[in-house]
Design an enzyme around this catalytic site. Structure first.
Site, PDB file in Angstrom:
ATOM      1  N   ARG A  58       0.851  -1.185   0.000  1.00  0.00           N
ATOM      2  CA  ARG A  58       0.000   0.000   0.000  1.00  0.00           C
ATOM      3  C   ARG A  58       0.890   1.240   0.000  1.00  0.00           C
ATOM      4  O   ARG A  58       1.772   1.374   0.857  1.00  0.00           O
ATOM      5  CB  ARG A  58      -0.925   0.026   1.231  1.00  0.00           C
ATOM      6  CG  ARG A  58      -1.942  -1.103   1.269  1.00  0.00           C
ATOM      7  CD  ARG A  58      -2.998  -0.920   0.178  1.00  0.00           C
ATOM      8  NE  ARG A  58      -4.004  -1.976   0.216  1.00  0.00           N
ATOM      9  CZ  ARG A  58      -3.965  -3.060  -0.547  1.00  0.00           C
ATOM     10  NH1 ARG A  58      -2.950  -3.255  -1.393  1.00  0.00           N
ATOM     11  NH2 ARG A  58      -4.931  -3.958  -0.476  1.00  0.00           N
ATOM     12  N   GLU A  59       0.670   2.129  -0.965  1.00  0.00           N
ATOM     13  CA  GLU A  59       1.399   3.393  -1.024  1.00  0.00           C
ATOM     14  C   GLU A  59       0.460   4.529  -0.655  1.00  0.00           C
ATOM     15  O   GLU A  59      -0.715   4.523  -1.053  1.00  0.00           O
ATOM     16  CB  GLU A  59       1.970   3.619  -2.427  1.00  0.00           C
ATOM     17  CG  GLU A  59       3.064   2.636  -2.790  1.00  0.00           C
ATOM     18  CD  GLU A  59       3.646   2.893  -4.162  1.00  0.00           C
ATOM     19  OE1 GLU A  59       3.108   3.747  -4.889  1.00  0.00           O
ATOM     20  OE2 GLU A  59       4.658   2.236  -4.507  1.00  0.00           O
TER      21      GLU A  59
ATOM     22  N   ARG B  64      -5.031  26.571  -6.614  1.00  0.00           N
ATOM     23  CA  ARG B  64      -4.598  25.213  -6.284  1.00  0.00           C
ATOM     24  C   ARG B  64      -4.152  24.527  -7.566  1.00  0.00           C
ATOM     25  O   ARG B  64      -4.966  24.170  -8.417  1.00  0.00           O
ATOM     26  CB  ARG B  64      -5.746  24.437  -5.620  1.00  0.00           C
ATOM     27  CG  ARG B  64      -6.157  24.982  -4.263  1.00  0.00           C
ATOM     28  CD  ARG B  64      -5.010  24.961  -3.273  1.00  0.00           C
ATOM     29  NE  ARG B  64      -5.451  25.251  -1.906  1.00  0.00           N
ATOM     30  CZ  ARG B  64      -4.631  25.327  -0.868  1.00  0.00           C
ATOM     31  NH1 ARG B  64      -3.322  25.182  -1.055  1.00  0.00           N
ATOM     32  NH2 ARG B  64      -5.090  25.578   0.339  1.00  0.00           N
TER      33      ARG B  64
ATOM     34  N   ALA C  62      -6.975  27.749   6.274  1.00  0.00           N
ATOM     35  CA  ALA C  62      -6.495  26.432   6.693  1.00  0.00           C
ATOM     36  C   ALA C  62      -4.995  26.356   6.509  1.00  0.00           C
ATOM     37  O   ALA C  62      -4.403  27.151   5.775  1.00  0.00           O
ATOM     38  CB  ALA C  62      -7.191  25.328   5.885  1.00  0.00           C
TER      39      ALA C  62
ATOM     40  N   LEU D  68      -1.192  23.643   7.445  1.00  0.00           N
ATOM     41  CA  LEU D  68      -0.575  22.412   7.923  1.00  0.00           C
ATOM     42  C   LEU D  68      -0.237  22.471   9.406  1.00  0.00           C
ATOM     43  O   LEU D  68       0.048  23.545   9.958  1.00  0.00           O
ATOM     44  CB  LEU D  68       0.710  22.146   7.138  1.00  0.00           C
ATOM     45  CG  LEU D  68       0.576  21.964   5.629  1.00  0.00           C
ATOM     46  CD1 LEU D  68       1.961  21.826   4.997  1.00  0.00           C
ATOM     47  CD2 LEU D  68      -0.287  20.765   5.312  1.00  0.00           C
TER      48      LEU D  68
ATOM     49  N   GLU E 197      -3.163  30.127  11.681  1.00  0.00           N
ATOM     50  CA  GLU E 197      -3.612  30.119  10.289  1.00  0.00           C
ATOM     51  C   GLU E 197      -4.648  31.206  10.022  1.00  0.00           C
ATOM     52  O   GLU E 197      -4.639  31.827   8.951  1.00  0.00           O
ATOM     53  CB  GLU E 197      -4.171  28.745   9.920  1.00  0.00           C
ATOM     54  CG  GLU E 197      -3.123  27.658   9.831  1.00  0.00           C
ATOM     55  CD  GLU E 197      -2.071  27.930   8.764  1.00  0.00           C
ATOM     56  OE1 GLU E 197      -2.357  28.683   7.803  1.00  0.00           O
ATOM     57  OE2 GLU E 197      -0.959  27.387   8.881  1.00  0.00           O
TER      58      GLU E 197
ATOM     59  N   GLU F 297      -3.674  33.884   7.169  1.00  0.00           N
ATOM     60  CA  GLU F 297      -4.395  33.868   5.897  1.00  0.00           C
ATOM     61  C   GLU F 297      -5.500  34.906   5.811  1.00  0.00           C
ATOM     62  O   GLU F 297      -5.877  35.310   4.711  1.00  0.00           O
ATOM     63  CB  GLU F 297      -4.993  32.475   5.639  1.00  0.00           C
ATOM     64  CG  GLU F 297      -3.943  31.413   5.379  1.00  0.00           C
ATOM     65  CD  GLU F 297      -4.504  30.191   4.686  1.00  0.00           C
ATOM     66  OE1 GLU F 297      -5.742  30.095   4.538  1.00  0.00           O
ATOM     67  OE2 GLU F 297      -3.704  29.326   4.295  1.00  0.00           O
TER      68      GLU F 297
ATOM     69  N   PRO G  22      -8.843   8.751   2.882  1.00  0.00           N
ATOM     70  CA  PRO G  22      -8.160   7.714   3.655  1.00  0.00           C
ATOM     71  C   PRO G  22      -7.590   6.574   2.828  1.00  0.00           C
ATOM     72  O   PRO G  22      -6.787   5.795   3.340  1.00  0.00           O
ATOM     73  CB  PRO G  22      -9.255   7.204   4.609  1.00  0.00           C
ATOM     74  CG  PRO G  22     -10.540   7.541   3.921  1.00  0.00           C
ATOM     75  CD  PRO G  22     -10.283   8.824   3.195  1.00  0.00           C
ATOM     76  N   GLY G  23      -7.957   6.480   1.558  1.00  0.00           N
ATOM     77  CA  GLY G  23      -7.359   5.459   0.718  1.00  0.00           C
ATOM     78  C   GLY G  23      -6.007   5.851   0.168  1.00  0.00           C
ATOM     79  O   GLY G  23      -5.277   4.995  -0.339  1.00  0.00           O
TER      80      GLY G  23
ATOM     81  N   GLU H 199      -3.784  11.972   6.198  1.00  0.00           N
ATOM     82  CA  GLU H 199      -4.112  13.299   6.736  1.00  0.00           C
ATOM     83  C   GLU H 199      -5.404  13.282   7.550  1.00  0.00           C
ATOM     84  O   GLU H 199      -6.392  12.653   7.175  1.00  0.00           O
ATOM     85  CB  GLU H 199      -4.257  14.294   5.589  1.00  0.00           C
ATOM     86  CG  GLU H 199      -4.626  15.710   6.039  1.00  0.00           C
ATOM     87  CD  GLU H 199      -4.874  16.641   4.870  1.00  0.00           C
ATOM     88  OE1 GLU H 199      -4.762  17.863   5.069  1.00  0.00           O
ATOM     89  OE2 GLU H 199      -5.164  16.164   3.762  1.00  0.00           O
TER      90      GLU H 199
ATOM     91  N   GLU I  67      -0.344  32.362  -1.710  1.00  0.00           N
ATOM     92  CA  GLU I  67      -1.025  33.107  -0.644  1.00  0.00           C
ATOM     93  C   GLU I  67      -0.933  34.613  -0.813  1.00  0.00           C
ATOM     94  O   GLU I  67      -1.643  35.348  -0.140  1.00  0.00           O
ATOM     95  CB  GLU I  67      -0.463  32.699   0.719  1.00  0.00           C
ATOM     96  CG  GLU I  67      -0.760  31.258   1.099  1.00  0.00           C
ATOM     97  CD  GLU I  67      -0.282  30.924   2.490  1.00  0.00           C
ATOM     98  OE1 GLU I  67       0.482  31.731   3.064  1.00  0.00           O
ATOM     99  OE2 GLU I  67      -0.664  29.865   3.021  1.00  0.00           O
TER     100      GLU I  67
END
Length: 201
Positions: free
Chosen positions: A50-51, A80, A92, A94, A109, A113, A131-132, A136, A161
């Site tokens: 699984r990667e 984006r 938002a 990290l 944040e 922002e 989730p696959g 995160e 930004e």
């Protein structure tokens, strides 16, 4: 058969934590922000590879005001590159400061922002966006009691930004736009829908 599967109660509808045995693990790509990892996992019917993207996690902020009658939330529009679009989002970012509490990351944040501070913070929802393919988790907060960050204390923005328009939008308008397919940003849509559902409950 699937139609005869059991019916769960709300109390039973809980994710089951715990990883299957990992035989080996390696980073197959070191990225500028996050890495891609390959694990050999022992599945019930044998081993498999699984990667996935190994992600730092993130926070998102639903900045809410109600001083003009209806509830409004602040959106920012950011370019984006992976989706080749400028999409409307909530502020938002990290979780890239080691040991930083989630709410402090959310405060940072919102200031960086949106040039906003908030007196009151409330956890709204946490979710796994894909989730696959990545590990995160995004933690969403509602921020109220808003005020502007003083001009001389504002964050210097760079890259994507540096060109981010902001706008206040009625909460119901955001919900309607999301359901109509006018906007597509997952954290923004889920945050708005969750807040609308909580307020109507």
């Amino acid at each position: 058969m699937t139609l005869s599967a059991p019916r769960l109660s709300r109390a039973e509808l809980v994710d089951l934590p715990g990883a299957w045995q990992v035989r080996s693990s390696e980073v197959v790509h070191h990225g500028a922000v996050w890495d891609v990892r390959r694990d050999e996992v022992e599945l019930p019917d044998g081993p498999a590879h699984r990667e996935y993207v190994q992600h730092t996690g993130a926070v998102a902020v639903l900045a809410l005001r109600e001083d003009r009658g209806e509830p409004e939330i602040l959106l920012v529009r950011q370019y984006r590159h992976p989706i080749a679009a400028q999409d409307w989002e909530v502020p938002a970012g990290l979780l890239d400061v080691p040991g930083e509490p989630l709410v402090e990351a959310a405060r940072r944040e919102l200031a960086e922002e949106a040039d906003l501070r908030a007196e009151d913070w409330q956890e709204l929802i946490s979710f796994t966006p894909s989730p696959g393919g990545l590990d995160e988790v995004i933690h969403v907060f509602v921020a109220t009691g808003l005020s502007d960050v003083p001009q001389d204390q504002r964050h210097h923005r760079e890259g994507e930004e540096s060109q981010m328009p902001t706008a206040w939008v009625g909460l119901q308008d955001v919900v309607d736009a999301a359901l109509a397919g006018q906007v597509h940003n997952g954290p923004m849509m889920l945050a708005a829908l969750a807040l609308a559902a909580r307020r109507s409950a």
